[in-house]
Scaffold this active site. Structure first.
Site, mmCIF file in Angstrom:
data_model
loop_
_atom_site.group_PDB
_atom_site.id
_atom_site.type_symbol
_atom_site.label_atom_id
_atom_site.label_comp_id
_atom_site.label_asym_id
_atom_site.label_seq_id
_atom_site.Cartn_x
_atom_site.Cartn_y
_atom_site.Cartn_z
ATOM 1 N N SER A 3 -6.374 1.067 -0.727
ATOM 2 C CA SER A 3 -5.412 2.161 -0.745
ATOM 3 C C SER A 3 -5.417 2.267 -2.682
ATOM 4 O O SER A 3 -6.324 2.765 -2.839
ATOM 5 C CB SER A 3 -4.276 2.207 -0.299
ATOM 6 O OG SER A 3 -3.416 3.188 -0.208
ATOM 7 N N ASP B 134 -9.276 8.223 8.506
ATOM 8 C CA ASP B 134 -8.185 7.963 7.416
ATOM 9 C C ASP B 134 -7.675 9.400 7.062
ATOM 10 O O ASP B 134 -8.411 10.247 6.754
ATOM 11 C CB ASP B 134 -8.656 7.316 6.191
ATOM 12 C CG ASP B 134 -7.430 6.780 5.308
ATOM 13 O OD1 ASP B 134 -6.429 7.612 5.361
ATOM 14 O OD2 ASP B 134 -7.910 5.966 4.524
ATOM 15 N N HIS C 294 -5.687 5.013 8.033
ATOM 16 C CA HIS C 294 -5.502 4.209 6.940
ATOM 17 C C HIS C 294 -5.228 2.645 6.984
ATOM 18 O O HIS C 294 -5.856 2.158 6.164
ATOM 19 C CB HIS C 294 -4.514 4.845 6.139
ATOM 20 C CG HIS C 294 -4.350 4.547 4.724
ATOM 21 N ND1 HIS C 294 -5.268 4.607 3.761
ATOM 22 C CD2 HIS C 294 -3.365 3.994 3.906
ATOM 23 C CE1 HIS C 294 -5.178 3.792 2.744
ATOM 24 N NE2 HIS C 294 -3.826 3.727 2.612
#
Length: 339
Positions: A129, A285, A314
């Site tokens: 991320s 995602d 995610h």
């Protein structure tokens, strides 16, 4: 007890042309630096996360094995351990805390690596991320130092769609009257934090994840409402609101080309990454869809795209939520390190 160290950076002038005085970078190391200083892995933290929330990917027998590598986890500025709104004295406390870029973060991390440890070569930089955003920065800003990168579930620049999602989460937090424009003192805006978590809940996992009721059947929650309160509200109630907003600004303004080196030329910044790269988006995602990474990899001279086929969205990447996806990631890291 504190399980991390602090590197004193002195006064740091940021891209915003404001100064973090007596800036501190919190970090933790795993394993030992070998004599040649060539067994180094940098593993930056993610949005709201702290170093201990990265540890799920480190361990004996795993690719990030502390018996073989010297692993450094630097905590992002704004995450509550490194210099942050929550631990900074006036006048730059609370909502007066300056805007921090990913470039600012990686620049001070580079100082830690070179000044504190005397490291000149990095075997691998990896991260999930916002950790992936920092990974891209390491690759383009220090191309002769970084040998390999593996950014997973992240991008080199925040997309417009991602920016809009974050605006919704931010608005939910700030709408709580107790937020008081960031001057809430010791009384945190719990309603805003809970709303923040519920906005996040529709994005962190995929539609298929919810359709298959994996929150109940795999994660062990009794109901959807139990999941929303126990997982999502609980996750953000632990965080400081001003810290969240500082890191949110960093995320929204993430762009590896937004600096004096590349002057906004994203293709040039991506093209500057010499490291052998494996870029690993998750197929479902909603923050960082694979399409964004396809465009990035096309501009990188030594990169491969590997899409993780998953329903975990995610959270295929962390923090240790999906064992099957962790195995895929660990195998890719092992292969890259051996190459």
């Amino acid at each position: 007890m504190k399980d991390y160290d602090i590197y004193e950076l002195g006064d740091v002038v940021l891209q915003s042309q404001k100064t973090l005085r007596n800036c501190q970078l919190a970090y933790k190391t795993y394993g030992k630096l070998n004599e040649a200083k060539d067994n180094v892995i940098i593993y930056p933290t993610w949005y709201s996360g702290q170093h201990y929330e990265n540890e799920w990917l480190i361990g004996p027998g795993m690719a990030l094995d502390p018996e073989e590598y010297f692993i450094i986890i630097p905590n992002m500025l704004g995450n509550g351990l490194s210099t942050s709104p929550s631990n900074t004295a006036a006048p730059y406390n609370a909502s007066r805390f300056p805007n921090i870029t990913a470039y600012d973060n990686v620049r001070v991390q580079h100082r830690l690596v070179t000044e504190k440890f005397g490291i000149t070569k990095i075997k691998l930089v990896t991260g999930w991320s916002m950790g992936a955003l920092q990974t891209y920065h390491w690759g383009c800003l220090y191309p002769d130092m970084v040998e390999r990168i593996l950014p997973f579930q992240g991008s080199a620049k925040c997309s417009r769609h991602n920016f809009v999602f974050l605006e919704g989460a931010k608005a939910a937090l700030q709408a709580d009257a107790a937020f008081k424009d960031g001057w809430y003192g010791d009384t945190k805006p719990d309603k805003g934090l809970r709303a923040f978590g519920r906005v996040y809940a529709g994005w962190g996992f995929s539609q298929t994840f919810y359709r298959q009721k994996l929150d109940i059947d795999t994660m062990g929650y009794a109901s959807l409402e139990d999941f929303l309160v126990g997982f999502w509200e609980g996750l953000f109630l632990e965080r400081d609101p001003n810290n969240l907003l500082t890191m949110l600004w960093t995320w929204q303004n993430g762009d590896i080309s937004n600096n004096d080196v590349f002057k906004g030329d994203l293709k040039a910044a991506l093209g500057a990454i010499k490291a052998k790269a494996v870029v690993m988006p998750a197929s479902t995602d909603l923050y960082f869809p694979p399409e964004d990474n396809v465009l990035e990899v096309e501009c990188m001279p030594n990169a491969e795209l590997r899409v993780v086929d998953t329903v975990w969205g995610h959270f295929a990447g962390g923090p240790g939520t999906s064992p099957a996806d962790i195995k895929v990631l660990d195998e890719a890291l092992r292969e890259l390190l051996a190459s």
